[in-house]
Design a protein around this motif. Sequence first.
Motif, PDB file in Angstrom:
ATOM      1  N   PHE A 260     -10.452 -10.296 -10.938  1.00 47.61           N
ATOM      2  CA  PHE A 260     -11.228  -9.398 -10.236  1.00 47.61           C
ATOM      3  C   PHE A 260     -11.719  -9.396  -8.825  1.00 47.61           C
ATOM      4  CE2 PHE A 260     -12.414  -8.030 -14.638  1.00 47.61           C
ATOM      5  CZ  PHE A 260     -12.721  -6.769 -14.676  1.00 47.61           C
ATOM      6  N   ASN A 261     -11.608  -8.182  -8.258  1.00 44.50           N
ATOM      7  CA  ASN A 261     -12.214  -8.216  -6.800  1.00 44.50           C
ATOM      8  C   ASN A 261     -13.476  -8.270  -6.664  1.00 44.50           C
ATOM      9  OD1 ASN A 261     -12.982  -6.871  -4.089  1.00 44.50           O
ATOM     10  ND2 ASN A 261     -10.919  -7.179  -3.681  1.00 44.50           N
ATOM     11  N   PRO A 262     -14.112  -9.386  -6.138  1.00 39.55           N
ATOM     12  CA  PRO A 262     -15.685  -9.447  -6.207  1.00 39.55           C
ATOM     13  C   PRO A 262     -16.507  -8.298  -5.378  1.00 39.55           C
ATOM     14  CG  PRO A 262     -14.764 -11.176  -4.542  1.00 39.55           C
ATOM     15  CD  PRO A 262     -13.507 -10.395  -5.531  1.00 39.55           C
ATOM     16  N   HIS A 263     -15.775  -7.807  -4.385  1.00 43.80           N
ATOM     17  CA  HIS A 263     -16.491  -6.846  -3.658  1.00 43.80           C
ATOM     18  C   HIS A 263     -16.133  -5.401  -4.148  1.00 43.80           C
ATOM     19  CE1 HIS A 263     -18.233  -5.166  -0.026  1.00 43.80           C
ATOM     20  NE2 HIS A 263     -17.127  -4.382  -0.080  1.00 43.80           N
ATOM     21  N   TRP A 264     -15.154  -4.996  -4.665  1.00 47.19           N
ATOM     22  CA  TRP A 264     -15.012  -3.544  -5.082  1.00 47.19           C
ATOM     23  C   TRP A 264     -14.662  -3.306  -6.592  1.00 47.19           C
ATOM     24  CZ3 TRP A 264     -15.378  -0.301  -1.327  1.00 47.19           C
ATOM     25  CH2 TRP A 264     -15.137  -0.570  -0.142  1.00 47.19           C
ATOM     26  N   GLY A 265     -14.545  -4.501  -7.193  1.00 48.64           N
ATOM     27  CA  GLY A 265     -14.884  -4.391  -8.783  1.00 48.64           C
ATOM     28  C   GLY A 265     -13.462  -3.801  -9.445  1.00 48.64           C
ATOM     29  N   THR A 266     -12.401  -3.749  -8.560  1.00 52.94           N
ATOM     30  CA  THR A 266     -11.326  -3.427  -8.937  1.00 52.94           C
ATOM     31  C   THR A 266     -10.609  -4.726  -9.576  1.00 52.94           C
ATOM     32  OG1 THR A 266     -10.133  -3.482  -6.774  1.00 52.94           O
ATOM     33  CG2 THR A 266     -10.967  -1.321  -7.452  1.00 52.94           C
ATOM     34  N   PHE A 267      -9.431  -4.673 -10.393  1.00 51.17           N
ATOM     35  CA  PHE A 267      -8.807  -5.957 -10.928  1.00 51.17           C
ATOM     36  C   PHE A 267      -7.231  -5.901 -10.701  1.00 51.17           C
ATOM     37  CE2 PHE A 267      -9.184  -3.403 -14.612  1.00 51.17           C
ATOM     38  CZ  PHE A 267      -7.997  -3.536 -15.226  1.00 51.17           C
ATOM     39  N   GLY A 274       7.479 -10.280 -12.661  1.00 47.49           N
ATOM     40  CA  GLY A 274       7.433 -10.561 -11.291  1.00 47.49           C
ATOM     41  C   GLY A 274       6.632  -9.662 -10.611  1.00 47.49           C
ATOM     42  N   THR A 275       5.820  -8.512 -11.081  1.00 49.65           N
ATOM     43  CA  THR A 275       5.017  -7.438 -10.466  1.00 49.65           C
ATOM     44  C   THR A 275       3.633  -7.976 -10.601  1.00 49.65           C
ATOM     45  OG1 THR A 275       4.884  -5.978 -12.154  1.00 49.65           O
ATOM     46  CG2 THR A 275       7.069  -6.000 -10.746  1.00 49.65           C
ATOM     47  N   VAL A 276       3.075  -7.409  -9.626  1.00 45.41           N
ATOM     48  CA  VAL A 276       1.245  -7.312  -9.679  1.00 45.41           C
ATOM     49  C   VAL A 276       0.885  -5.806  -9.295  1.00 45.41           C
ATOM     50  CG1 VAL A 276      -0.735  -7.879  -8.310  1.00 45.41           C
ATOM     51  CG2 VAL A 276       1.176  -9.653  -8.727  1.00 45.41           C
ATOM     52  N   SER A 277      -0.041  -5.475 -10.274  1.00 44.46           N
ATOM     53  CA  SER A 277      -0.519  -4.277 -10.168  1.00 44.46           C
ATOM     54  C   SER A 277      -2.185  -4.204  -9.966  1.00 44.46           C
ATOM     55  CB  SER A 277      -0.457  -3.280 -11.506  1.00 44.46           C
ATOM     56  OG  SER A 277       0.964  -3.156 -11.649  1.00 44.46           O
ATOM     57  N   LEU A 278      -2.676  -3.046  -9.177  1.00 48.24           N
ATOM     58  CA  LEU A 278      -3.849  -3.209  -8.893  1.00 48.24           C
ATOM     59  C   LEU A 278      -4.561  -1.971  -9.571  1.00 48.24           C
ATOM     60  CD1 LEU A 278      -3.533  -4.011  -5.101  1.00 48.24           C
ATOM     61  CD2 LEU A 278      -4.491  -5.244  -6.801  1.00 48.24           C
ATOM     62  N   ALA A 283     -12.154   4.577 -12.795  1.00 47.34           N
ATOM     63  CA  ALA A 283     -11.296   5.846 -12.966  1.00 47.34           C
ATOM     64  C   ALA A 283      -9.960   5.716 -13.737  1.00 47.34           C
ATOM     65  CB  ALA A 283     -10.527   5.906 -11.304  1.00 47.34           C
ATOM     66  N   LYS A 284      -9.791   4.549 -14.212  1.00 49.44           N
ATOM     67  CA  LYS A 284      -8.741   4.338 -15.383  1.00 49.44           C
ATOM     68  C   LYS A 284      -7.236   4.586 -14.706  1.00 49.44           C
ATOM     69  CE  LYS A 284     -11.640   5.164 -19.155  1.00 49.44           C
ATOM     70  NZ  LYS A 284     -11.891   6.195 -20.623  1.00 49.44           N
ATOM     71  N   LYS A 285      -7.230   4.164 -13.455  1.00 52.62           N
ATOM     72  CA  LYS A 285      -5.972   4.400 -12.825  1.00 52.62           C
ATOM     73  C   LYS A 285      -5.337   3.249 -12.173  1.00 52.62           C
ATOM     74  CE  LYS A 285      -5.903   8.997 -13.410  1.00 52.62           C
ATOM     75  NZ  LYS A 285      -5.074   9.914 -14.039  1.00 52.62           N
ATOM     76  N   ARG A 286      -4.133   3.144 -12.044  1.00 53.73           N
ATOM     77  CA  ARG A 286      -3.244   2.146 -11.046  1.00 53.73           C
ATOM     78  C   ARG A 286      -3.561   2.592  -9.823  1.00 53.73           C
ATOM     79  NH1 ARG A 286       2.595   0.086 -12.498  1.00 53.73           N
ATOM     80  NH2 ARG A 286       3.096   2.101 -11.721  1.00 53.73           N
ATOM     81  N   LEU A 287      -4.058   1.688  -8.990  1.00 57.12           N
ATOM     82  CA  LEU A 287      -4.083   1.943  -7.607  1.00 57.12           C
ATOM     83  C   LEU A 287      -2.644   1.773  -7.062  1.00 57.12           C
ATOM     84  CD1 LEU A 287      -7.498  -0.051  -6.868  1.00 57.12           C
ATOM     85  CD2 LEU A 287      -7.260   2.834  -7.122  1.00 57.12           C
ATOM     86  N   ARG A 345      -9.531  -0.743  -2.892  1.00 56.83           N
ATOM     87  CA  ARG A 345     -10.704   0.017  -3.013  1.00 56.83           C
ATOM     88  C   ARG A 345     -10.727   0.774  -4.123  1.00 56.83           C
ATOM     89  NH1 ARG A 345     -13.548   1.307   2.329  1.00 56.83           N
ATOM     90  NH2 ARG A 345     -12.659  -0.580   3.910  1.00 56.83           N
ATOM     91  N   PRO A 346     -11.712   1.116  -4.871  1.00 59.33           N
ATOM     92  CA  PRO A 346     -11.547   2.129  -6.208  1.00 59.33           C
ATOM     93  C   PRO A 346     -11.370   3.637  -5.310  1.00 59.33           C
ATOM     94  CG  PRO A 346     -13.924   1.418  -5.525  1.00 59.33           C
ATOM     95  CD  PRO A 346     -13.030   0.595  -4.740  1.00 59.33           C
ATOM     96  N   LYS A 347     -10.927   4.159  -6.563  1.00 60.54           N
ATOM     97  CA  LYS A 347     -10.620   5.749  -6.108  1.00 60.54           C
ATOM     98  C   LYS A 347     -12.088   6.655  -5.904  1.00 60.54           C
ATOM     99  CE  LYS A 347      -6.163   6.424  -8.068  1.00 60.54           C
ATOM    100  NZ  LYS A 347      -5.342   6.623  -6.781  1.00 60.54           N
ATOM    101  N   VAL A 348     -12.208   7.416  -4.862  1.00 65.87           N
ATOM    102  CA  VAL A 348     -13.247   8.177  -4.777  1.00 65.87           C
ATOM    103  C   VAL A 348     -13.152   9.653  -4.997  1.00 65.87           C
ATOM    104  CG1 VAL A 348     -15.013   9.157  -2.970  1.00 65.87           C
ATOM    105  CG2 VAL A 348     -13.980   6.489  -2.657  1.00 65.87           C
ATOM    106  N   LYS A 349     -13.781   9.978  -6.006  1.00 67.54           N
ATOM    107  CA  LYS A 349     -13.725  11.660  -6.598  1.00 67.54           C
ATOM    108  C   LYS A 349     -14.107  12.552  -5.216  1.00 67.54           C
ATOM    109  CE  LYS A 349     -14.679  10.557 -11.212  1.00 67.54           C
ATOM    110  NZ  LYS A 349     -15.729  10.793 -12.437  1.00 67.54           N
TER     111      LYS A 349
END
Length: 350
Positions: A260-267, A274-278, A283-287, A345-349
């Motif tokens: 988890f990102n301690p500042h934004w709350g995304t993970f 071999g891949t990393v996804s954010l 929002a239940k979305k991949r960033l 950063r989380p998505k902003v509506k």
Amino acid sequence: MADASDLQLPAFVDSVSSIVFHPTNPHLLLVSSWDRNVYRHDLRNASEPRKLGLRGALLDVAWAGTSEQVAYAGGLGKEVRSINYESQETQLICRHDDAVRCVEFSQELNAVISGSWDQTLRITPIDPTTSQPWPNPTVLRLPHKVYSLAISATKIVCAMGGRHVWIWDIPQLKRQLEEGKTGDEIEPWQRRESSLKFMTRAVRIMHNDQGYVTTSIEGRVAVEFFDSASEVQAKKYAFKCHRQVIDGVDTVYPVQGLAFNPHWGTFATGGGDGTVSLWDPVAKKRLRQLPKYPAPVSALAFNCDGTQLAVAFSEEDEGGADGGKVMPPGGGNGVWVRTCGDEVRPKVKA
């Protein structure tokens, strides 16, 4: 391959088992390896890490609170030991009857918490004045082997075999320990069954302490919440990830890295592909999906201010044996550190 701007730590001779940033210093990173060493990296001079070796391959490591010189580690040697980089000494903290899979330190309990394949969780208090371990740790008996462990200021979450997930409330646990209760007298706050059908790989607690995320060997992630109220439980969900179609076949990879990102709350999740996804859990979305790493991802860690993401990869890690179709053979064992931008950063509506 990953971005050229990534800071690449010196290569490791064996698989990387665990990585963890210091809780208050964003530049310090611990790395444990199957080569029996724990490495202390200062990212301001990353080419010259300090290291100390223990008996047996190491499976996990944790900082000793806010100390920048002391850590705790455990592994196939069936014991947890402290590591002091200043004195270059190690000390026995506690013994298990089988491999130590997970090690954490709780500031609230001032204790080392270790989970093992011997189906126990052991809580070993550390004397605050002498730094000596309590000779008789509290032993919590479990129904299965420990696979992953996460702690926060208020919770301990233990993921085990048989899809068991047990949760302890730390204030309640602290009261029980102070009352002198034995391990057999201490019950978990909650007993749960994983939402995922296959073996749990990793568990991490949300930055806001409202719930936790688990991953499995079958390319899935579950988002859960602590509050048992029906309206809160209705918010939990699971999703598929780290899958690729190869020669017309849907190939599924274990999700081994989770942070988890301690500042934004995304993970972030890291897979055997071999891949990393954010991800944005609200929002239940991949960033974003980061460029592929040289070998299966074995561990992930964000630093304390959320500005850097460390990615560990290991060429012999589970999930990489695909005949070289997705992961090239001989990818090596390494840790690369990425500077985070807007992708965390989380998505902003609108």
